[in-house]
Enzyme design. Structure first.
Site, PDB file in Angstrom:
ATOM      1  N   HIS A  80       0.839  -1.205   0.000  1.00 25.31           N
ATOM      2  CA  HIS A  80       0.000   0.000   0.000  1.00 25.31           C
ATOM      3  C   HIS A  80       0.876   1.260   0.000  1.00 25.31           C
ATOM      4  CE1 HIS A  80      -2.828  -2.844   2.179  1.00 25.31           C
ATOM      5  NE2 HIS A  80      -3.592  -2.394   1.209  1.00 25.31           N
ATOM      6  N   GLY A 135      -2.764  -1.910  -6.885  1.00 30.26           N
ATOM      7  CA  GLY A 135      -1.658  -2.863  -7.001  1.00 30.26           C
ATOM      8  C   GLY A 135      -1.990  -3.995  -7.966  1.00 30.26           C
TER       9      GLY A 135
HETATM   10  O1  PAF Z   1      -8.036  -3.760  -2.803  1.00 27.82           O
HETATM   11  C1  PAF Z   1      -8.677  -3.375  -1.815  1.00 27.82           C
HETATM   12  O2  PAF Z   1      -8.133  -3.134  -0.728  1.00 27.82           O
HETATM   13  C2  PAF Z   1     -10.182  -3.209  -1.941  1.00 27.82           C
HETATM   14  O3  PAF Z   1     -10.725  -4.164  -2.793  1.00 27.82           O
HETATM   15  C3  PAF Z   1     -10.611  -1.789  -2.342  1.00 27.82           C
HETATM   16  C4  PAF Z   1     -10.115  -1.456  -3.733  1.00 27.82           C
HETATM   17  C5  PAF Z   1     -10.079  -0.785  -1.347  1.00 27.82           C
HETATM   18  C6  PAF Z   1     -12.143  -1.691  -2.370  1.00 27.82           C
HETATM   19  O4  PAF Z   1     -12.698  -1.946  -1.121  1.00 27.82           O
END
Ligand code: PAF
Length: 253
Positions: A37, A147
């Protein structure tokens, strides 16, 4: 400057009104953040003047109630990581506000969302697309970052943006891996130390240029339960279960 946190939609909207459209980059998350992230946040900060992140554990994308209940919630740590990596604004809404329509509307796609994870997790991608569309309409970013670990999700979000003429550039970013090769994932936290070591075998096997059937056998021999192993869209995708934890990964063919 410290990161601004918005828990109320009305407060965010008020703030958003004074921000110019072209300058906003957006990274949606469900929290339980890791280096994967943070790599999206860093890129977003480099390419945009204002970086907005969201944390929302989206109930409609969990087809299994236990999975939703067990999803790690690590707000304090997430807040610190986002702030340290340069995020300007964090949107942290409630379920009531995100689903004020009482779950009456959904985005449906009839092709890519029906294979791979879409087969094993019915309704999952509808939930993802629905919440992402809501978030896009709230944040109104110019660019957004996803990602490649969730490659199918990335494809669907790109196609949704095109299909609904959203003026948002959807940018896919490379998978971040631990030194063992294991793709970073919030779910890795639920593996034992031994499980985590074993999980790295998934990437090694997936990268081997062997027939799928042989790789399948090797995965099973290593103790993985194979949900799917498929070659599609020019990539090799796998979902496996280890210690009751579902892990996914993919490599370019
Ligand atoms: O990839 C994620 O963490 C989730 O699927 C997202 C894109 C935040 C949608 O809830």
């Amino acid at each position: 400057m410290s990161m601004k946190v918005f828990k109320k939609l009305s407060e965010w909207r008020e703030y958003r009104r004074n921000l110019p459209d072209a300058k906003i980059g957006f990274v949606p998350t469900m929290g339980a953040l890791h280096e994967g992230h943070i790599s999206l946040i860093r890129r977003c900060c480099r390419e945009n003047e204002i970086t907005v992140a969201s944390i929302f554990v989206n109930p409609t994308q969990f087809n299994d109630k236990n999975d939703l209940k067990n999803y790690p919630r690590t707000y304090e740590r997430d807040h610190e990581m986002l702030e340290k990596s340069g995020t300007d604004c964090l949107f942290y809404p409630t379920q009531e506000e995100m689903y004020s329509d009482n779950f009456n509307y959904r985005v449906v796609e009839n092709n890519v969302s029906k294979v791979l994870c879409g087969l094993s997790r019915p309704g999952h991608f509808e939930g993802v697309m629905t919440v992402v569309l809501k978030l896009f309409n709230i944040v109104k970013p110019r660019r957004t970052y996803f990602g490649e670990k969730d490659y199918q999700q990335l494809m669907l979000i790109k196609e949704m943006a095109e299909s609904f003429f959203l003026d948002i550039e959807v940018i896919g970013c490379p998978i971040v891996r631990e030194s063992s090769g294991l793709a970073m994932s919030s779910r890795n936290e639920r593996l034992s130390e031994e499980g985590r070591k074993k999980a790295s075998v998934l990437y090694k096997l997936l990268s081997e240029k062997r027939e799928k059937s042989e790789i399948n056998k090797s995965l099973e021999a290593e103790g993985f339960q194979v949900d799917y192993l498929e070659d599609l869209f020019g990539r090799r995708f796998a979902a496996v279960i280890l210690e009751n934890v579902r892990l996914i990964d993919n490599v370019q063919l």
